[in-house]
Write a protein that holds these residues in place. Structure first.
Motif, PDB file in Angstrom:
ATOM      1  N   SER A  73       0.830  -1.212   0.000  1.00  0.00           N
ATOM      2  CA  SER A  73       0.000   0.000   0.000  1.00  0.00           C
ATOM      3  C   SER A  73       0.862   1.259   0.000  1.00  0.00           C
ATOM      4  CB  SER A  73      -0.904   0.017   1.232  1.00  0.00           C
ATOM      5  OG  SER A  73      -1.821  -1.047   1.204  1.00  0.00           O
ATOM      6  N   GLY A  74       0.466   2.216  -0.844  1.00  0.00           N
ATOM      7  CA  GLY A  74       1.154   3.495  -0.861  1.00  0.00           C
ATOM      8  C   GLY A  74       2.488   3.483  -1.556  1.00  0.00           C
ATOM      9  N   MET A  75       2.690   2.510  -2.453  1.00  0.00           N
ATOM     10  CA  MET A  75       3.968   2.415  -3.158  1.00  0.00           C
ATOM     11  C   MET A  75       3.716   2.352  -4.659  1.00  0.00           C
ATOM     12  SD  MET A  75       6.806  -0.607  -2.896  1.00  0.00           S
ATOM     13  CE  MET A  75       8.153  -0.707  -4.067  1.00  0.00           C
ATOM     14  N   ILE A  76       4.484   3.116  -5.436  1.00  0.00           N
ATOM     15  CA  ILE A  76       4.385   3.054  -6.893  1.00  0.00           C
ATOM     16  C   ILE A  76       5.214   1.872  -7.367  1.00  0.00           C
ATOM     17  CG2 ILE A  76       4.861   4.254  -9.054  1.00  0.00           C
ATOM     18  CD1 ILE A  76       4.549   6.879  -7.567  1.00  0.00           C
ATOM     19  N   ASP A  77       4.525   0.845  -7.882  1.00  0.00           N
ATOM     20  CA  ASP A  77       5.228  -0.367  -8.313  1.00  0.00           C
ATOM     21  C   ASP A  77       4.724  -0.794  -9.679  1.00  0.00           C
ATOM     22  OD1 ASP A  77       2.721  -1.356  -7.817  1.00  0.00           O
ATOM     23  OD2 ASP A  77       3.289  -2.474  -6.014  1.00  0.00           O
ATOM     24  N   GLU A  78       4.987  -2.065 -10.037  1.00  0.00           N
ATOM     25  CA  GLU A  78       4.634  -2.533 -11.373  1.00  0.00           C
ATOM     26  C   GLU A  78       3.129  -2.589 -11.626  1.00  0.00           C
ATOM     27  OE1 GLU A  78       5.895  -6.057  -8.776  1.00  0.00           O
ATOM     28  OE2 GLU A  78       6.603  -4.068  -9.253  1.00  0.00           O
ATOM     29  N   SER A  79       2.315  -2.536 -10.584  1.00  0.00           N
ATOM     30  CA  SER A  79       0.861  -2.525 -10.769  1.00  0.00           C
ATOM     31  C   SER A  79       0.376  -1.186 -11.321  1.00  0.00           C
ATOM     32  CB  SER A  79       0.149  -2.800  -9.440  1.00  0.00           C
ATOM     33  OG  SER A  79       0.321  -1.708  -8.544  1.00  0.00           O
ATOM     34  N   MET A  80       1.198  -0.116 -11.147  1.00  0.00           N
ATOM     35  CA  MET A  80       0.875   1.237 -11.608  1.00  0.00           C
ATOM     36  C   MET A  80      -0.472   1.716 -11.069  1.00  0.00           C
ATOM     37  SD  MET A  80       3.583   2.029 -13.066  1.00  0.00           S
ATOM     38  CE  MET A  80       3.033   3.666 -13.439  1.00  0.00           C
ATOM     39  N   ASP A  81      -0.821   1.257  -9.880  1.00  0.00           N
ATOM     40  CA  ASP A  81      -2.048   1.695  -9.216  1.00  0.00           C
ATOM     41  C   ASP A  81      -1.745   2.992  -8.460  1.00  0.00           C
ATOM     42  OD1 ASP A  81      -4.405   2.045  -7.912  1.00  0.00           O
ATOM     43  OD2 ASP A  81      -4.252   0.278  -6.620  1.00  0.00           O
ATOM     44  N   THR A  82      -2.092   4.131  -9.058  1.00  0.00           N
ATOM     45  CA  THR A  82      -1.767   5.424  -8.447  1.00  0.00           C
ATOM     46  C   THR A  82      -2.979   6.097  -7.811  1.00  0.00           C
ATOM     47  OG1 THR A  82      -2.129   6.530 -10.574  1.00  0.00           O
ATOM     48  CG2 THR A  82       0.123   5.796 -10.082  1.00  0.00           C
ATOM     49  N   GLU A  83      -4.140   5.429  -7.843  1.00  0.00           N
ATOM     50  CA  GLU A  83      -5.352   6.035  -7.295  1.00  0.00           C
ATOM     51  C   GLU A  83      -5.199   6.340  -5.805  1.00  0.00           C
ATOM     52  OE1 GLU A  83      -8.149   7.159  -8.764  1.00  0.00           O
ATOM     53  OE2 GLU A  83      -7.043   6.761 -10.610  1.00  0.00           O
ATOM     54  N   GLN A  84      -4.588   5.388  -5.070  1.00  0.00           N
ATOM     55  CA  GLN A  84      -4.454   5.584  -3.631  1.00  0.00           C
ATOM     56  C   GLN A  84      -3.538   6.765  -3.297  1.00  0.00           C
ATOM     57  OE1 GLN A  84      -2.293   2.277  -1.744  1.00  0.00           O
ATOM     58  NE2 GLN A  84      -1.655   1.629  -3.809  1.00  0.00           N
ATOM     59  N   LEU A  85      -2.660   7.124  -4.243  1.00  0.00           N
ATOM     60  CA  LEU A  85      -1.730   8.217  -3.984  1.00  0.00           C
ATOM     61  C   LEU A  85      -2.425   9.587  -4.042  1.00  0.00           C
ATOM     62  CD1 LEU A  85       1.373   7.019  -6.049  1.00  0.00           C
ATOM     63  CD2 LEU A  85       0.864   6.606  -3.639  1.00  0.00           C
ATOM     64  N   LYS A  86      -3.645   9.592  -4.598  1.00  0.00           N
ATOM     65  CA  LYS A  86      -4.394  10.839  -4.666  1.00  0.00           C
ATOM     66  C   LYS A  86      -5.036  11.185  -3.316  1.00  0.00           C
ATOM     67  CE  LYS A  86      -5.445  10.070  -9.556  1.00  0.00           C
ATOM     68  NZ  LYS A  86      -6.517   9.850 -10.578  1.00  0.00           N
ATOM     69  N   GLN A  87      -5.068  10.189  -2.418  1.00  0.00           N
ATOM     70  CA  GLN A  87      -5.652  10.375  -1.093  1.00  0.00           C
ATOM     71  C   GLN A  87      -4.551  10.732  -0.085  1.00  0.00           C
ATOM     72  OE1 GLN A  87      -8.954  10.259  -1.004  1.00  0.00           O
ATOM     73  NE2 GLN A  87      -8.947   9.632  -3.177  1.00  0.00           N
ATOM     74  N   PRO A  88      -4.926  11.313   1.054  1.00  0.00           N
ATOM     75  CA  PRO A  88      -3.927  11.597   2.098  1.00  0.00           C
ATOM     76  C   PRO A  88      -3.224  10.315   2.545  1.00  0.00           C
ATOM     77  CG  PRO A  88      -5.999  12.713   2.569  1.00  0.00           C
ATOM     78  CD  PRO A  88      -6.283  11.786   1.432  1.00  0.00           C
ATOM     79  N   ALA A  89      -1.942  10.418   2.837  1.00  0.00           N
ATOM     80  CA  ALA A  89      -1.160   9.242   3.252  1.00  0.00           C
ATOM     81  C   ALA A  89      -1.704   8.665   4.554  1.00  0.00           C
ATOM     82  CB  ALA A  89       0.299   9.621   3.417  1.00  0.00           C
ATOM     83  N   GLN A  90      -1.789   7.339   4.608  1.00  0.00           N
ATOM     84  CA  GLN A  90      -2.281   6.653   5.800  1.00  0.00           C
ATOM     85  C   GLN A  90      -1.104   6.029   6.559  1.00  0.00           C
ATOM     86  OE1 GLN A  90      -5.529   6.857   6.662  1.00  0.00           O
ATOM     87  NE2 GLN A  90      -5.731   8.146   4.821  1.00  0.00           N
ATOM     88  N   PRO A  91      -1.241   5.831   7.870  1.00  0.00           N
ATOM     89  CA  PRO A  91      -0.118   5.317   8.679  1.00  0.00           C
ATOM     90  C   PRO A  91       0.402   3.962   8.217  1.00  0.00           C
ATOM     91  CG  PRO A  91      -1.872   6.180  10.079  1.00  0.00           C
ATOM     92  CD  PRO A  91      -2.425   6.158   8.684  1.00  0.00           C
ATOM     93  N   TRP A  92      -0.467   3.138   7.600  1.00  0.00           N
ATOM     94  CA  TRP A  92      -0.065   1.793   7.185  1.00  0.00           C
ATOM     95  C   TRP A  92       0.574   1.758   5.787  1.00  0.00           C
ATOM     96  CZ3 TRP A  92      -5.296   3.138   7.764  1.00  0.00           C
ATOM     97  CH2 TRP A  92      -6.012   3.309   6.564  1.00  0.00           C
ATOM     98  N   GLU A  93       0.667   2.907   5.136  1.00  0.00           N
ATOM     99  CA  GLU A  93       1.182   2.932   3.783  1.00  0.00           C
ATOM    100  C   GLU A  93       2.699   3.076   3.745  1.00  0.00           C
ATOM    101  OE1 GLU A  93      -2.395   4.666   1.015  1.00  0.00           O
ATOM    102  OE2 GLU A  93      -0.973   6.101   1.853  1.00  0.00           O
ATOM    103  N   PHE A  94       3.267   2.538   2.671  1.00  0.00           N
ATOM    104  CA  PHE A  94       4.708   2.574   2.433  1.00  0.00           C
ATOM    105  C   PHE A  94       5.234   4.005   2.438  1.00  0.00           C
ATOM    106  CE2 PHE A  94       8.292   2.702  -0.616  1.00  0.00           C
ATOM    107  CZ  PHE A  94       9.118   1.730  -0.080  1.00  0.00           C
TER     108      PHE A  94
END
Length: 439
Positions: A73-94
């Motif tokens: 969670s919260g990491m830009i990787d090969e999945s290229m899932d950037t939707e979560q990055l548009k939200q405020p960072a959460q404590p459990w995110e990378f």
């Protein structure tokens, strides 16, 4: 059946390495309370073969056998899932974790690769010991390539020392020349004279450019131990254990003599005189287009192979040293990838699969798996976006400068790295296909 055995070993080895590599990322991520959304063997584009969600993590097996991944969670990787990055960072995110924690998470995979390689080599040494050939055990000396004959070496030379020291295994001379910077070899010529012959400093490059990676080959007796099915040799009556005593009426003493005469022959046919069951037989053979007749001589006749076993404690430094030398040798030869010839020599899945033997051997399987583990560790450390090494570079930059690259930059870097990796993958497997048809 041989292809099936090779493929089975390759898939088993690859799966084992992928799972452990990803565990190297997964475990520190969990220790630092970072959410791991997926843990996959192989890629699951659109769908997966198997999957099961346990807690926050979905575990599964994908259908594209090109690797594996953990989605953090919260990491830009090969999945290229950037939707979560548009939200405020959460404590459990990378992205919320301190840089040093993110660095450990990213280095976890390659760390496992290197440790695994060391452990496997230790266990191989303990379980099977080592085989080696002493200098005095090469009874017939070496057949020497023409390039090395220009330096003063001669057919029949017996090598006694590498750089002034007696080697454990003299048959590793080619590896030492190509990757370990030998500067001299001590030899005993067939006439009994001894000589220390200097080696050019750039000998590795000379060998690579001339396509001579085995300038020294143990001279063996010309006894056939394999006749390939449907080959010219089989069709014209050559049998296993036939001893070749002449080619085109030219007497031969060693297998290398036969190979040289056969490859240089201008005739449409080869006339072999063989000794079979105490009598001589003359056989005329029409070679293939590449001037081969389909026979081989893999057994080291004229060579005594010694063996040594080790206790577990003795195996630890021996296995560790083996792993370190494998890594050093791989790094040394990696530079040739950036040459024109190197680009056409890169191999893909077929080339890697062909490393495995056609018959099942646990010793060979674990040895190749250890090599691949170290190779994957090194490759993943390359500073290419989309590889662990790329993430490590960006994290080190942040630690040193105190400034974190913005998410959009990381996203574009990931896309660039992914495109580069796909291009390399296509090149490597394209080379495999070309070689498959041309050979």
């Amino acid at each position: 059946m041989e292809i099936l055995i090779k493929a089975s070993q390759f898939i088993l080895s690859l799966s084992f390495l992928i799972v452990l590599h990803e565990l190297g990322h997964f475990i520190p991520a969990k220790l630092f309370k970072t959410r791991v959304e997926k843990f996959y063997l192989f890629f699951d584009y659109k769908f997966s073969l198997l999957k099961k969600k346990i807690g926050d993590t979905e575990y599964g097996i994908g259908w594209i056998p090109l690797g594996g991944y953990v989605k953090i969670s919260g990491m830009i990787d090969e999945s290229m899932d950037t939707e979560q990055l548009k939200q405020p960072a959460q404590p459990w995110e990378f992205r919320s974790k301190p840089a040093w924690q993110r660095l450990i998470i990213m280095l976890g995979g390659v760390t496992v690769n290197f440790i695994l390689g060391i452990v496997i080599y230790i266990m191989i040494t303990f379980a099977w010991g080592i085989d080696f050939v002493k200098p005095e055990s090469v009874k017939n000396g070496f057949a020497v390539d023409e390039i090395f004959q220009s330096y003063g070496f001669k057919d029949g030379d017996k090598i006694t020392k590498f750089n002034g020291e007696t080697p454990l295994d003299v048959t590793e001379v080619n590896k030492h020349l190509f990757m370990r910077g030998l500067t001299s070899l001590d030899v005993i010529h067939e006439d009994g004279s001894t000589e220390t012959i200097a080696i050019p400093e750039d000998i590795g490059s000379i060998m690579w450019e001339n396509g001579v990676l085995e300038p020294f080959r143990v001279r063996t007796l010309p006894v056939i131990d394999t006749v390939i099915v449907d080959s010219p040799a089989e069709k014209f009556g050559i049998l296993k254990n036939d001893k070749i005593i002449a080619v085109n009426n030219t007497p031969v003493k060693y297998w290398q003599d036969f190979s040289k005469i056969a490859s240089n022959s201008k005739e449409d046919k080869l006339t072999l005189t063989v000794e079979r069951n105490g009598s001589e037989k003359t056989i005329s053979i029409t070679p293939n287009e590449n001037k081969t007749i389909g026979v081989s001589n893999y057994q080291q006749r004229g060579v005594t192979i010694d063996h040594k076993d080790f206790t577990f404690l003795e195996s630890i430094p021996k296995g560790n040293s083996k792993a370190i030398w494998i890594l050093k040798d791989y790094i040394t030869q990696f530079k040739y990838v950036f040459t024109k010839k190197g680009a056409t020599s890169i191999g893909g899945f077929i080339a890697i699969g062909n490393i495995f033997p056609a018959t099942w051997s646990w010793q060979a399987f674990w040895g190749i798996t250890a090599f691949l583990s170290i190779m994957l560790g090194f490759m993943n450390l390359l500073p290419i976006p989309a590889l662990d090494g790329g993430h490590v570079v960006f994290t080190l930059y942040e630690i040193i400068t105190g400034r974190k690259p913005n998410d959009k930059f990381l996203e574009y870097a990931q896309i660039t790295g992914f495109i580069l990796l796909i291009a390399l993958l296509l090149l490597a497997n394209g080379n495999d296909i070309v070689k498959l048809f041309t050979n």
